[in-house]
Structures are given as C-alpha cells and as structure tokens.
Design a protein around this motif. Structure first.
Motif, mmCIF file in Angstrom:
data_model
loop_
_atom_site.group_PDB
_atom_site.id
_atom_site.type_symbol
_atom_site.label_atom_id
_atom_site.label_comp_id
_atom_site.label_asym_id
_atom_site.label_seq_id
_atom_site.Cartn_x
_atom_site.Cartn_y
_atom_site.Cartn_z
ATOM 1 N N GLU A 118 1.865 2.993 4.241
ATOM 2 C CA GLU A 118 2.832 3.188 5.320
ATOM 3 C C GLU A 118 3.232 1.870 5.981
ATOM 4 O O GLU A 118 4.394 1.639 6.290
ATOM 5 C CB GLU A 118 2.218 4.117 6.358
ATOM 6 N N ARG A 119 2.242 0.984 6.193
ATOM 7 C CA ARG A 119 2.527 -0.287 6.878
ATOM 8 C C ARG A 119 2.753 -1.441 5.923
ATOM 9 O O ARG A 119 2.934 -2.581 6.363
ATOM 10 C CB ARG A 119 1.337 -0.684 7.753
ATOM 11 N N VAL A 120 2.675 -1.161 4.625
ATOM 12 C CA VAL A 120 2.714 -2.234 3.613
ATOM 13 C C VAL A 120 1.717 -3.337 3.997
ATOM 14 O O VAL A 120 2.003 -4.529 3.890
ATOM 15 C CB VAL A 120 4.131 -2.820 3.416
ATOM 16 N N SER A 121 0.548 -2.925 4.448
ATOM 17 C CA SER A 121 -0.466 -3.907 4.874
ATOM 18 C C SER A 121 -1.231 -4.389 3.644
ATOM 19 O O SER A 121 -2.412 -4.120 3.469
ATOM 20 C CB SER A 121 -1.388 -3.319 5.926
ATOM 21 N N PHE A 122 -0.480 -5.146 2.825
ATOM 22 C CA PHE A 122 -1.021 -5.608 1.543
ATOM 23 C C PHE A 122 -2.159 -6.604 1.734
ATOM 24 O O PHE A 122 -2.923 -6.870 0.814
ATOM 25 C CB PHE A 122 0.089 -6.220 0.686
ATOM 26 N N ASP A 123 -2.270 -7.170 2.960
ATOM 27 C CA ASP A 123 -3.352 -8.140 3.182
ATOM 28 C C ASP A 123 -4.720 -7.475 3.284
ATOM 29 O O ASP A 123 -5.739 -8.154 3.332
ATOM 30 C CB ASP A 123 -3.060 -9.032 4.402
ATOM 31 N N VAL A 168 3.562 -7.053 9.271
ATOM 32 C CA VAL A 168 3.425 -5.654 8.885
ATOM 33 C C VAL A 168 3.851 -4.797 10.072
ATOM 34 O O VAL A 168 3.546 -5.168 11.203
ATOM 35 C CB VAL A 168 1.990 -5.272 8.443
ATOM 36 N N PRO A 169 4.549 -3.707 9.841
ATOM 37 C CA PRO A 169 5.056 -3.185 8.567
ATOM 38 C C PRO A 169 6.278 -3.951 8.063
ATOM 39 O O PRO A 169 6.733 -3.710 6.940
ATOM 40 C CB PRO A 169 5.426 -1.736 8.908
ATOM 41 N N GLU A 170 6.802 -4.869 8.878
ATOM 42 C CA GLU A 170 7.912 -5.685 8.402
ATOM 43 C C GLU A 170 7.865 -7.001 9.159
ATOM 44 O O GLU A 170 7.230 -7.112 10.208
ATOM 45 C CB GLU A 170 9.247 -4.976 8.654
ATOM 46 N N VAL A 171 8.543 -7.989 8.624
ATOM 47 C CA VAL A 171 8.541 -9.303 9.267
ATOM 48 C C VAL A 171 9.406 -9.231 10.511
ATOM 49 O O VAL A 171 10.572 -8.825 10.444
ATOM 50 C CB VAL A 171 9.067 -10.371 8.286
#
Ligand code: DWN
Ligand code: SAH
Ligand code: ZN
Length: 408
Positions: free
Chosen positions: A208-213, A402-405
């Motif tokens: 959901e948050r694209v929290s790829f880290d 996250v979720p976007e820059v």
C-alpha cells in the motif's frame, strides 16, 4: 530474472519479482578508516508459488548480521518504548496470570519489553545473539542468553527453566529463515495452552505504501495472514488472532496456539477475506509494487539532483537499516546527502553501509539547519517532526518518499 529459488518454508519454487542488485549489509556501519572490503550480497525478493510466502532469494549467514557490534537499539524511540511497555502490561494481565508464569522473548535486543516484566518480578528469559544489545538488557535487570533461538536453544531453556506460557518475538521472526527449527523449538518449549506471539512488517502495508525500504538482508520474510496461517498449519499450530499495529510503518501481531487449543478470533477470517479481495499475495500485485519502486527511485533521485543544482543543503535523518536499500539502490551518496544524523552512539562517527554517508549526532542537524531533511526514519515521523519543530519554523523542509516522494 534468475532461476526460481527454493522456498525456505515449504521447499516450493520461489518466483522472483524484484532485484535490487548487489547490496551491503543494512546494519554494517563502518569506521571511516576501515581497510577491509565491504561485504555485498544480491538483494532479490520473490514469492513461493506453493505457499505464497514472500521472501528473499539469497540468505546472508546470520553471524554476519547479528553479532557483538549489532548497532540497532530498540529503546531509541519514545514511541517504541511506550509500545513495548504496553505489550508487557498486556501479557502481565492476560497470559501471565497463573502461578509462577514464564515468558521467553526471542530477539529482546536492549530489553525494551522485558524490563517491565523483570520489574513486575515475573520469570522471563531473553534470547539475543547480538551481544552488545544483550549486555544493555542485562544491565536493566533482564535475564538474557546470548545465543540464536533455534530448536537446540529451546531444548536448553526447557531443561533449565521448564515450559513457557508465552513465546514472543517483535521484529525478529521475519529475520529467521530457518522456521522449521524455530517451530520445533516453540513446540517443545510452549505450555499446552500457551501462546506464540510475533509482530512483523505486514506485506499489505508494504504494498500500500510502496515501502520498499522494508526489504533488506535482515528481513527475510514478508508475512501475510495467508502465508502465516499456512506456516502455522504446517507445524501443528493455528493462527488464532491478528492485530494491525501502527509501528514500523504498519505491522501485524500474529497469535498462534497449538492446533485446537483456542477458537480463532473472527479477525483472522476477516483479514484473510480482505487479502483475497485485494489479491495481496498475487503476482500482479507484487509486479505493481515493483513498478512503484522504480517510480519512487526516479522521482527521489530527480528531486535530490535538482536540489544539488540549486545549491541546496540536504541532510538525512535517521540512519535506519531501511535506508541502506534506499541509498544504495537509488545511488544516493555524500554528493546528494551531506550526512545523516542519528541518536544511536553505536552508529555515530561511522559511515552508512555502501553509500558511505557520515553519521553524526542529532546536534549536527541544527548547526546550522540544512535546507532539506530526507526522513529515512519515516516510520518515526510524528515523534521526530515533533521534536524537530524548530527546523520547519526556521524554514526547513522535510522530504518523504513513502508512499510517494513529497516535500513538506
Ligand atoms: O526490524 C528491524 C527494526 C525493528 O529495527 C531491524 N531489522 C533493524 C531496525 O530497522 P531500522 O534501523 O530501519 O529501524 P528504525 O526504528 O526505523 O530506526 C530508526 C533510526 O533512527 C535509529 O538508528 C534511531 C534513529 N532515530 C533518531 O536518530 N532520532 C530515531 C528516532 C525516533 C529519533 O528521534
Ligand atoms: N525486538 C526488538 C529488536 C528487533 S531487531 C524490537 O522490536 O525492537 C531484530 C533482533 O533479532 C536483533 O536484536 C537480532 O540480534 C535478533 N535476532 C536475529 N536472529 C535471532 C535469533 N535466531 N534468535 C534470537 N534473536 C535473533
Ligand atoms: Zn513455500
């Protein structure tokens, strides 16, 4: 894309969905003059086609990650300290009410949770292979063994202390690839009516948050209710409760018992249903996540390069393990981010892994304030922005990714 991997849980085939390339160990902060070569591994993540478990394709030997100098200190956040005091209170008033109860915490770190249990005078044992953090726990009056938890450890504990009413792990079970040994250990050590409780980052929040880290060496598994329930069944356990938590950017606390010991809460079926509806562990969802990672990388590096061209100063905030993935995958070095400030004495004066950003104490942040602060510890945003209010008042801006820059 490489050959499918073998699932560490069920031996099914793991289909890769993202490759971050060669990455350093996320918590290997270096002395600036260390002549030794840095260790790199391939950070790639995939999904098991049989049991749906999302996991890394390459495993880093555990002793390389967790050792005497492991730098993460759980007590570094006020919010997390309060969270773990709450966990202790909950266990004390629910599971630890019988005569002479016993709780084992795996990955107790600096004793942030067990300190409250020790103060209540309840029998407990922490299992913590990272020696420096275990020493801090012991100094707080916590009983702790400096070993990795696995079947043999559980049998030693059983022999010395008897069975445990609670086995608890926070942000630790997802760090352990060898789940079969853990379950054998838990099965031997837990009382018949006891609970095995663990809380870890939830794949649903990562998507959901694209929290790829959240994806790095130490995080081997990325759980869902579905994959955890399958895992539980495989080893004779039942998933009886799931509770969403706001910690670390979105986690779930899973409660397991021996099969048949308790009736599962309706929350389990509700979450499973939601995962089905949203197709959480479906390949298309994971490919969407992969596309989101590339989008964030492009936007973040574009923003940072633009600020460099305008001569703005950018500093990082929070030398997190997570930020190793961001800085190294995006190519963010000292040319884009001057330094990172962090409260951990174990990280200060060192360089971040791979990207080699200098780590400075928080006092360096205000001397003088930079134009922008890149919030690597975004999961502690409320706590950090509150205590650094003066930064924004002085005209400083936060960068989040996250979720976007975005710039705040
Ligand atoms: O799963 C894990 C979690 C629990 O902790 C481990 N594998 C490693 C570690 O991950 P992380 O380093 O990404 O965790 P945090 O909690 O996001 O790290 C926050 C960092 O920021 C710490 O180094 C402390 C620092 N910090 C700070 O400088 N000022 C934190 C706060 C709250 C602050 O006010
Ligand atoms: N529970 C703490 C610490 C999380 S960091 C918190 O939530 O803040 C992960 C911890 O797990 C580290 O301290 C690491 O040393 C520990 N760990 C990793 N593998 C382990 C194992 N097999 N047995 C016990 N602890 C382990
Ligand atoms: Zn599998």
């Amino acid at each position: 894309m490489s050959h499918p991997g073998v699932c560490r849980m069920c031996a099914g085939s793991v289909r890769e969905f993202f490759d971050f390339g060669r990455q350093p160990l996320s918590d290997a902060f270096r002395e600036p003059d260390d002549p030794r070569a840095e260790f790199f591994y391939r950070l790639a993540v995939g999904r098991c086609e049989t049991c749906t478990m999302v996991q890394l394709l390459e495993e880093v030997p555990r002793e390389r990650m967790f050792h005497q100098d492991y730098p993460y200190l759980s007590s570094g956040s006020t919010v997390m300290r309060a969270h773990f005091e709450g966990v202790a209170e909950r266990f004390l008033s629910t599971e630890l009410t019988g005569p002479d109860p016993f709780i084992v915490e795996v990955g107790c770190n600096d004793g942030v949770m067990l300190e409250s249990i020790a103060k209540a005078g309840v029998r407990h044992l922490g299992v913590e292979p990272s020696g420096g953090t275990a020493d801090l726990a012991a100094a707080k009056g916590v009983q702790v063994r400096k070993v990795f938890f696995e079947e043999a450890t559980a049998l030693d504990i059983l022999r010395d202390h008897g069975r445990a009413d609670v086995i608890y792990m926070a942000n630790t079970f997802c760090h352990i690839p060898y789940v079969e040994s853990v379950f054998r250990g838990v099965s031997a050590l837990l009382t018949d009516g006891g609970v095995f409780v663990f809380e870890d980052p939830y794949l649903g929040d990562i998507v959901e948050r694209v929290s790829f880290d959240q994806i790095y060496d130490e995080h081997f598994y990325y759980f869902t209710a579905l994959s955890v329930r399958r895992m539980a069944h495989r080893f004779g356990f039942e998933l009886v409760d799931v509770e969403p938590l706001p910690t670390h950017g979105g986690e779930i606390r899973y409660t397991l018992t021996r099969a048949g010991a308790r009736t599962p809460s309706p929350a389990v079926d509700r979450l499973l249903e939601r995962e089905r509806e949203t197709g959480l562990a479906e390949p298309e969802t994971l490919l969407r996540l992969a596309a989101g990672v590339e989008r964030i990388r492009d936007e973040l590096t574009g923003l940072l390069r633009g600020l460099r061209e305008q001569g703005k100063r950018v500093v990082g905030y929070g030398a997190t393990a997570k930020s190793a993935t961001v800085t190294n995958y995006c190519g963010i070095g000292p040319d884009l981010v001057e330094f990172v400030c962090d409260t951990s004495p174990t990280k200060q004066g060192r360089l971040t892994p791979g990207a080699h950003l200098p780590v400075r104490p928080p006092e360096a942040f205000a001397a003088p304030y930079p134009d922008y602060a890149l919030l690597f510890a975004w999961n502690h945003a409320d706590e950090i922005m509150a205590k650094e209010r003066a930064f924004r008042e002085a005209g400083g801006k936060w960068i989040l990714y996250v979720p976007e820059v975005r710039v705040l």
